[in-house]
Design an enzyme around this catalytic site. Structure first.
Site, PDB file in Angstrom:
ATOM      1  N   ASP A 192      28.647  41.409  42.747  1.00 34.08           N
ATOM      2  CA  ASP A 192      29.826  41.167  43.568  1.00 34.08           C
ATOM      3  C   ASP A 192      31.038  41.168  42.644  1.00 34.08           C
ATOM      4  OD1 ASP A 192      31.933  40.199  45.112  1.00 34.08           O
ATOM      5  OD2 ASP A 192      30.650  38.853  46.272  1.00 34.08           O
ATOM      6  N   ALA A 216      23.687  41.172  57.633  1.00 31.80           N
ATOM      7  CA  ALA A 216      25.149  41.139  57.470  1.00 31.80           C
ATOM      8  C   ALA A 216      25.829  41.924  58.580  1.00 31.80           C
ATOM      9  CB  ALA A 216      25.525  41.685  56.094  1.00 31.80           C
ATOM     10  N   ARG A 217      25.893  43.255  58.410  1.00 29.92           N
ATOM     11  CA  ARG A 217      26.506  44.132  59.401  1.00 29.92           C
ATOM     12  C   ARG A 217      25.754  45.447  59.417  1.00 29.92           C
ATOM     13  NH1 ARG A 217      28.256  40.444  61.496  1.00 29.92           N
ATOM     14  NH2 ARG A 217      30.389  39.873  62.050  1.00 29.92           N
ATOM     15  N   ASP A 269      18.429  42.905  60.993  1.00 26.85           N
ATOM     16  CA  ASP A 269      18.887  42.029  62.077  1.00 26.85           C
ATOM     17  C   ASP A 269      20.144  42.548  62.754  1.00 26.85           C
ATOM     18  OD1 ASP A 269      18.517  39.444  63.467  1.00 26.85           O
ATOM     19  OD2 ASP A 269      20.422  38.888  62.536  1.00 26.85           O
ATOM     20  N   GLU A 293      25.690  48.039  68.506  1.00 22.72           N
ATOM     21  CA  GLU A 293      24.791  47.042  69.066  1.00 22.72           C
ATOM     22  C   GLU A 293      24.986  46.977  70.575  1.00 22.72           C
ATOM     23  OE1 GLU A 293      25.226  43.296  67.059  1.00 22.72           O
ATOM     24  OE2 GLU A 293      24.227  44.045  65.251  1.00 22.72           O
ATOM     25  N   HIS A 321      19.858  40.859  66.244  1.00 27.63           N
ATOM     26  CA  HIS A 321      21.029  40.123  65.739  1.00 27.63           C
ATOM     27  C   HIS A 321      20.894  38.622  66.014  1.00 27.63           C
ATOM     28  CE1 HIS A 321      25.592  40.523  64.760  1.00 27.63           C
ATOM     29  NE2 HIS A 321      25.067  39.445  64.207  1.00 27.63           N
ATOM     30  N   ALA A 346      22.829  34.239  63.679  1.00 26.11           N
ATOM     31  CA  ALA A 346      23.567  33.026  64.065  1.00 26.11           C
ATOM     32  C   ALA A 346      22.934  32.323  65.263  1.00 26.11           C
ATOM     33  CB  ALA A 346      25.008  33.380  64.391  1.00 26.11           C
TER      34      ALA A 346
END
Length: 306
Positions: free
Chosen positions: A169, A230-231, A255, A260, A278, A281
């Protein structure tokens, strides 16, 4: 001040807004056209990930001052349009981090031990122990791309399994990475070469979209596990399928998708892919936190504008 809740925000958040003296209307399932017609007169709009807050909606919101996203990302909101019209965008960056880290580790374990496939086999009345031989996580290397809050929580959990953690990162604080038990690597390619498991924890941007494709997969170790909570779109999904079919990739735990729900998703039907709709969360605790925190953020933003 009127707030329109257009997505499935937890009741605790709605109650917070009402207790703060706000007029709240809950209208879930509106089409884009219906939301354009509905938004005039509302000072705030609360959404999760299902509602796409487009420029057209923002421009129709002549009284709109705040858009609250109950979740981490804000990529379903046209932030440029919001900025141009003086509409503040707030979110809940910490509400879902524990749930997302735990979902990532759940997918990792499922991939390593063929849990989903073994479950399906048992429900089909079979007993195929030899078919589902897995791999241990002990003494394996976990590579985390994007070392923020979720990456740090994932690293903490991986240490309990005796894993070595590598991180890449360019924006991370080296001390933060070290404190959370990871080794910060100087290059993306080195992480790909040295990791037995690769997990991405990045926003979806023009720079990160498709950043892991055939070229990057070729650099990876054989029998690598890849994860995405994540995305959607950070991995090239067609390249992932090729890697899975060839045996280069041991398993993929996915996920998130783009779009989507996914349409003609390349990993559907692949025995080595563990797919979830997904759920990063989707815990009771995260939903309560996200609902309350987005309500707090909306109230704070509107109070500051008075």
């Amino acid at each position: 001040m009127k707030t329109l809740v257009a997505d499935k925000v937890h009741q605790a958040g709605i109650d917070y807004l009402k207790d703060a003296g706000y007029d709240v209307e809950v209208k879930i399932g509106l089409s884009p056209k219906e939301l354009v017609a509905e938004i005039p007169g509302f000072s705030a709009l609360a959404v999760r990930s299902a509602v796409q807050v487009t420029r057209e909606i923002i421009e129709a919101g002549t009284d709109l001052k705040v858009i609250g996203r109950a979740g981490v990302g804000t990529d379903n909101i046209d932030k440029e349009a919001a900025m141009q019209h003086g509409v503040q965008v707030v979110n809940t960056p910490a509400a879902n981090v524990v749930s997302a880290a735990e979902q990532t580790f759940a997918l990792l374990l499922a991939c390593a031990r063929n849990t989903a496939q073994a479950n399906a086999s048992m429900h089909a009345g079979k007993w195929d122990r030899a078919l589902f031989t897995g791999i241990e996580l002990y003494e394996k290397t976990l590579g985390i791309i994007g070392f923020g809050k979720i990456g740090a929580l994932l690293a903490q959990r991986a240490q309990a399994f005796g894993m070595t953690i590598h991180a890449y990162d360019p924006y991370a604080d080296p001390d933060f990475v070290t404190r959370n038990g990871a080794i910060l690597l100087p290059s993306f390619e080195e992480l790909l070469r040295t990791s037995d498991v690769i997990s991405v924890h990045l926003p979806k941007t023009p720079e990160t979209a498709g950043m892991i494709g055939e070229e990057q997969i070729a650099i990876m170790k054989d029998n690598v596990i890849v994860l995405n909570v994540a995305r959607g779109g950070i991995y090239d999904d067609v390249a992932l399928r090729k890697g899975l079919d060839s045996g280069k990739i041991w398993a993929a735990g996915i996920d998130v998708y783009d779009p989507e729900p996914p349409v003609d998703y390349p990993l559907v039907g692949c025995d080595r892919a563990v797919l979830a709709p997904h759920l990063g969360a989707s815990t009771k605790e995260a939903q309560v936190r996200a609902g309350v925190q987005v309500a707090q953020a909306i109230v704070d933003a509107l109070n500051n504008l008075r």
